[in-house]
Design an enzyme around this catalytic site. Structure first.
Site, PDB file in Angstrom:
ATOM      1  N   ASN A   1      13.702  -0.764  -4.679  1.00  0.00           N
ATOM      2  CA  ASN A   1      12.502  -1.282  -4.557  1.00  0.00           C
ATOM      3  C   ASN A   1      12.262  -2.144  -5.792  1.00  0.00           C
ATOM      4  O   ASN A   1      11.834  -3.366  -5.650  1.00  0.00           O
ATOM      5  CB  ASN A   1      11.334  -0.152  -4.575  1.00  0.00           C
ATOM      6  CG  ASN A   1      10.291  -0.850  -4.011  1.00  0.00           C
ATOM      7  OD1 ASN A   1       9.935  -1.705  -3.226  1.00  0.00           O
ATOM      8  ND2 ASN A   1       9.044  -0.565  -4.725  1.00  0.00           N
TER       9      ASN A   1
ATOM     10  N   TYR B   1       3.586  21.138 -22.734  1.00  0.00           N
ATOM     11  CA  TYR B   1       4.965  21.203 -22.828  1.00  0.00           C
ATOM     12  C   TYR B   1       5.603  21.032 -24.131  1.00  0.00           C
ATOM     13  O   TYR B   1       5.795  19.822 -24.604  1.00  0.00           O
ATOM     14  CB  TYR B   1       5.771  20.144 -21.862  1.00  0.00           C
ATOM     15  CG  TYR B   1       5.316  20.445 -20.354  1.00  0.00           C
ATOM     16  CD1 TYR B   1       5.981  21.203 -19.508  1.00  0.00           C
ATOM     17  CD2 TYR B   1       4.225  19.439 -19.742  1.00  0.00           C
ATOM     18  CE1 TYR B   1       5.582  21.350 -18.374  1.00  0.00           C
ATOM     19  CE2 TYR B   1       3.939  19.508 -18.520  1.00  0.00           C
ATOM     20  CZ  TYR B   1       4.647  20.596 -17.726  1.00  0.00           C
ATOM     21  OH  TYR B   1       4.318  20.794 -16.325  1.00  0.00           O
TER      22      TYR B   1
ATOM     23  N   ARG C   1       9.899  19.834 -22.063  1.00  0.00           N
ATOM     24  CA  ARG C   1      10.856  19.017 -20.906  1.00  0.00           C
ATOM     25  C   ARG C   1      11.828  18.226 -21.454  1.00  0.00           C
ATOM     26  O   ARG C   1      11.716  17.538 -22.439  1.00  0.00           O
ATOM     27  CB  ARG C   1       9.684  18.097 -19.976  1.00  0.00           C
ATOM     28  CG  ARG C   1       8.721  18.883 -19.332  1.00  0.00           C
ATOM     29  CD  ARG C   1       8.027  18.024 -18.711  1.00  0.00           C
ATOM     30  NE  ARG C   1       7.084  16.972 -19.581  1.00  0.00           N
ATOM     31  CZ  ARG C   1       6.166  16.285 -19.219  1.00  0.00           C
ATOM     32  NH1 ARG C   1       5.723  16.464 -17.935  1.00  0.00           N
ATOM     33  NH2 ARG C   1       5.500  15.428 -19.996  1.00  0.00           N
TER      34      ARG C   1
ATOM     35  N   LEU D   1       0.918  -1.271  -0.179  1.00  0.00           N
ATOM     36  CA  LEU D   1      -0.091  -0.010   0.180  1.00  0.00           C
ATOM     37  C   LEU D   1       0.861   1.055  -0.084  1.00  0.00           C
ATOM     38  O   LEU D   1       0.499   2.293   0.492  1.00  0.00           O
ATOM     39  CB  LEU D   1      -0.934  -0.138   1.111  1.00  0.00           C
ATOM     40  CG  LEU D   1      -1.927  -1.195   1.139  1.00  0.00           C
ATOM     41  CD1 LEU D   1      -2.921  -1.188   2.283  1.00  0.00           C
ATOM     42  CD2 LEU D   1      -2.826  -1.334  -0.006  1.00  0.00           C
TER      43      LEU D   1
ATOM     44  N   LYS E   1      13.639  -0.850 -14.755  1.00  0.00           N
ATOM     45  CA  LYS E   1      12.808  -1.898 -15.178  1.00  0.00           C
ATOM     46  C   LYS E   1      13.663  -2.802 -16.201  1.00  0.00           C
ATOM     47  O   LYS E   1      13.274  -3.756 -16.554  1.00  0.00           O
ATOM     48  CB  LYS E   1      11.876  -1.215 -15.986  1.00  0.00           C
ATOM     49  CG  LYS E   1      10.832  -0.512 -15.051  1.00  0.00           C
ATOM     50  CD  LYS E   1       9.689  -1.600 -14.548  1.00  0.00           C
ATOM     51  CE  LYS E   1       8.745  -1.094 -13.477  1.00  0.00           C
ATOM     52  NZ  LYS E   1       7.897  -2.231 -13.272  1.00  0.00           N
TER      53      LYS E   1
ATOM     54  N   ARG F   1       1.713  10.186 -28.381  1.00  0.00           N
ATOM     55  CA  ARG F   1       1.850   8.943 -27.252  1.00  0.00           C
ATOM     56  C   ARG F   1       0.671   8.088 -27.703  1.00  0.00           C
ATOM     57  O   ARG F   1      -0.255   8.340 -28.433  1.00  0.00           O
ATOM     58  CB  ARG F   1       1.689   9.513 -26.053  1.00  0.00           C
ATOM     59  CG  ARG F   1       2.437  10.152 -25.322  1.00  0.00           C
ATOM     60  CD  ARG F   1       4.101   9.484 -25.206  1.00  0.00           C
ATOM     61  NE  ARG F   1       5.061  10.645 -24.808  1.00  0.00           N
ATOM     62  CZ  ARG F   1       5.945  11.325 -25.633  1.00  0.00           C
ATOM     63  NH1 ARG F   1       5.931  11.161 -26.890  1.00  0.00           N
ATOM     64  NH2 ARG F   1       6.827  11.985 -25.040  1.00  0.00           N
TER      65      ARG F   1
ATOM     66  N   PHE G   1       3.475  -6.587 -10.654  1.00  0.00           N
ATOM     67  CA  PHE G   1       3.448  -5.123 -10.708  1.00  0.00           C
ATOM     68  C   PHE G   1       3.891  -4.274  -9.837  1.00  0.00           C
ATOM     69  O   PHE G   1       4.114  -3.188 -10.145  1.00  0.00           O
ATOM     70  CB  PHE G   1       1.536  -4.702 -10.818  1.00  0.00           C
ATOM     71  CG  PHE G   1       1.055  -5.639 -12.029  1.00  0.00           C
ATOM     72  CD1 PHE G   1       0.771  -5.259 -13.222  1.00  0.00           C
ATOM     73  CD2 PHE G   1       0.591  -6.808 -11.479  1.00  0.00           C
ATOM     74  CE1 PHE G   1       0.044  -6.027 -14.146  1.00  0.00           C
ATOM     75  CE2 PHE G   1      -0.337  -7.414 -12.265  1.00  0.00           C
ATOM     76  CZ  PHE G   1      -0.659  -7.299 -13.552  1.00  0.00           C
ATOM     77  N   ALA G   2       4.179  -4.784  -8.742  1.00  0.00           N
ATOM     78  CA  ALA G   2       4.697  -3.986  -7.715  1.00  0.00           C
ATOM     79  C   ALA G   2       5.929  -3.192  -7.951  1.00  0.00           C
ATOM     80  O   ALA G   2       6.923  -4.003  -8.241  1.00  0.00           O
ATOM     81  CB  ALA G   2       4.870  -4.764  -6.392  1.00  0.00           C
TER      82      ALA G   2
ATOM     83  N   TYR H   1      14.224   5.261 -13.378  1.00  0.00           N
ATOM     84  CA  TYR H   1      12.922   3.998 -13.362  1.00  0.00           C
ATOM     85  C   TYR H   1      13.119   3.345 -14.790  1.00  0.00           C
ATOM     86  O   TYR H   1      13.166   2.075 -14.555  1.00  0.00           O
ATOM     87  CB  TYR H   1      11.850   5.220 -13.438  1.00  0.00           C
ATOM     88  CG  TYR H   1      10.635   4.430 -14.181  1.00  0.00           C
ATOM     89  CD1 TYR H   1       9.858   3.337 -13.355  1.00  0.00           C
ATOM     90  CD2 TYR H   1       9.962   4.622 -15.437  1.00  0.00           C
ATOM     91  CE1 TYR H   1       8.968   2.602 -13.768  1.00  0.00           C
ATOM     92  CE2 TYR H   1       8.803   3.719 -15.674  1.00  0.00           C
ATOM     93  CZ  TYR H   1       8.409   2.767 -14.831  1.00  0.00           C
ATOM     94  OH  TYR H   1       7.099   2.007 -15.310  1.00  0.00           O
TER      95      TYR H   1
END
Ligand SMILES: NC(=O)c1ccc[n+]([C@@H]2O[C@H](COP(=O)([O-])OP(=O)(O)OC[C@H]3O[C@@H](n4cnc5c(N)ncnc54)[C@H](O)[C@@H]3O)[C@@H](O)[C@H]2O)c1
Length: 332
Positions: free
Chosen positions: A99, A213, A286, A44, A152, A226, A80-81, A148
């Protein structure tokens, strides 16, 4: 005796890590509807207890402790976590390595210990970085531009090694922009960084305007393009992925519609769907935002037998809008 509709001839038992979050809760709901038994493991940290679908068992815990929660009765894990805020990963990269990579190391060890040999993993288009061609295929170079995306990609490499060395049957699904909602499950990241929920917040009066942006990209209207995929289409791909890889194989599939929509098209569609004016604010580009990110989903079609059936942008936004309005009346 005939099998009831939606109940597979061979119901299975799955652990869904991160099943209190946006995508995991929708996939858990689909697994239950298909007649499988589901346990959600979620700490959570960014998810919500009420997001766990009715009918799923819930363990409030971390993937780092998966060995305590997994047992040989499980047929597979849908993983998925993770932390998934690109901007946060740039300022706090260690949080992502600990993590996403550390947590998955523990999960893979737990699966090995208990002989659970099927895995479907949430990878991401962020593993590719700046595209070299469009649409993006799985053979394209991977050069993530954020910690990130790098975390992955590292997990994708770990899974390949696990499959080769220890016979795991694994599929990594590289999602493009997930959007829309399914039943009670929808998108509520905090902070929200995804375009559709942000524009809907403007329509709800929770934000004054939406920042655009950059409007000088080499795209038809100058704004970034996208690939938006409905979360229910994405969920169906996960169910197909559970039986797609052979032991020792790690299959990687992009998941998108193969159709790009610009930031302006999204804003215009939100105006039409909601009937609200959505003021825009022009902002500079950006760093690290490619002009166009569109998936080739040919591998998913070929290997999973998957086809998106909810590719219409107005339909995706209408589902997200219904969820956002319901949330708006239920949140204090
Ligand atoms: N939403 C997208 O557009 C998108 C795109 C590409 C990839 N992904 C990936 O899909 C997955 C799900 O994304 P989401 O949008 O549903 O995110 P989310 O934040 O809503 O869900 C992630 C869930 O994982 C849980 N969690 C995080 N670390 C944990 C840990 N150590 N142990 C147990 N639970 C933990 C969180 O509490 C949360 O419920 C993520 O892995 C993300 O990287 C999402």
């Amino acid at each position: 005796m005939s099998t009831p509709r939606n109940i597979p001839a061979d119901p299975k038992k799955y652990l869904v890590t991160g099943g209190a979050g946006y995508v995991g809760s929708v996939v858990a709901q689909h697994l239950l509807e298909a007649g499988h038994t589901v346990t959600v493991l979620d700490d959570l940290s960014t998810g919500f207890r009420e997001g766990v679908p009715a009918g799923a068992a819930f363990i409030e815990g971390r993937i780092q402790d998966a060995a305590r929660h997994l047992d040989p009765s499980y047929d597979g894990v849908l993983h998925f976590a993770a932390f998934s805020q690109v901007g946060e990963s740039v300022v706090n990269p260690e949080k992502y390595w600990v993590n996403n990579v550390g947590g998955t190391t523990a999960l893979l060890a737990a699966m090995r210990e208990h002989g659970v040999r099927t895995l479907v993993f949430s990878s991401t288009a962020a593993t590719y970085g700046e595209p070299v061609s469009s649409p993006i295929t799985e053979a394209d170079p991977t050069a993530p531009t954020s910690p990130y995306g790098a975390s992955k990609l590292a997990v994708d490499h770990m899974i390949s090694g696990e499959a080769t060395a220890h016979g795991l049957a694994a599929v990594s699904l590289r999602y493009f922009n997930v959007a829309g909602a399914y039943g009670r499950c929808g998108e509520r990241h905090d902070p929200e960084s995804h375009l559709i929920p942000l524009v809907l917040q403007v329509a709800l009066g929770k934000r004054e305007s939406i920042n655009v942006y950059g409007d000088d990209y080499p795209t038809p209207d100058g704004t970034c393009v996208r690939d938006y995929i409905h979360v229910a289409d994405l969920a169906e791909a996960h169910l197909l992925a559970l039986t797609a890889a052979a032991p020792g194989e790690h299959l990687i599939c992009n998941l998108g519609n193969g159709n790009g929509f610009s930031v302006r098209e999204v804003i215009e569609t939100v105006r039409k769907v909601t009937g609200h004016p959505v003021p825009e604010t022009a902002a500079p580009r950006r760093g690290g935002d490619p002009a166009v990110l569109v998936a080739s989903a040919a591998t998913a079609t070929e290997r999973l037998g998957w086809q998106p059936s909810r590719a219409d942008l107005a339909g995706i936004i209408a589902d997200a809008w219904q969820f956002a309005r319901r949330e708006d009346t239920t949140t204090p």
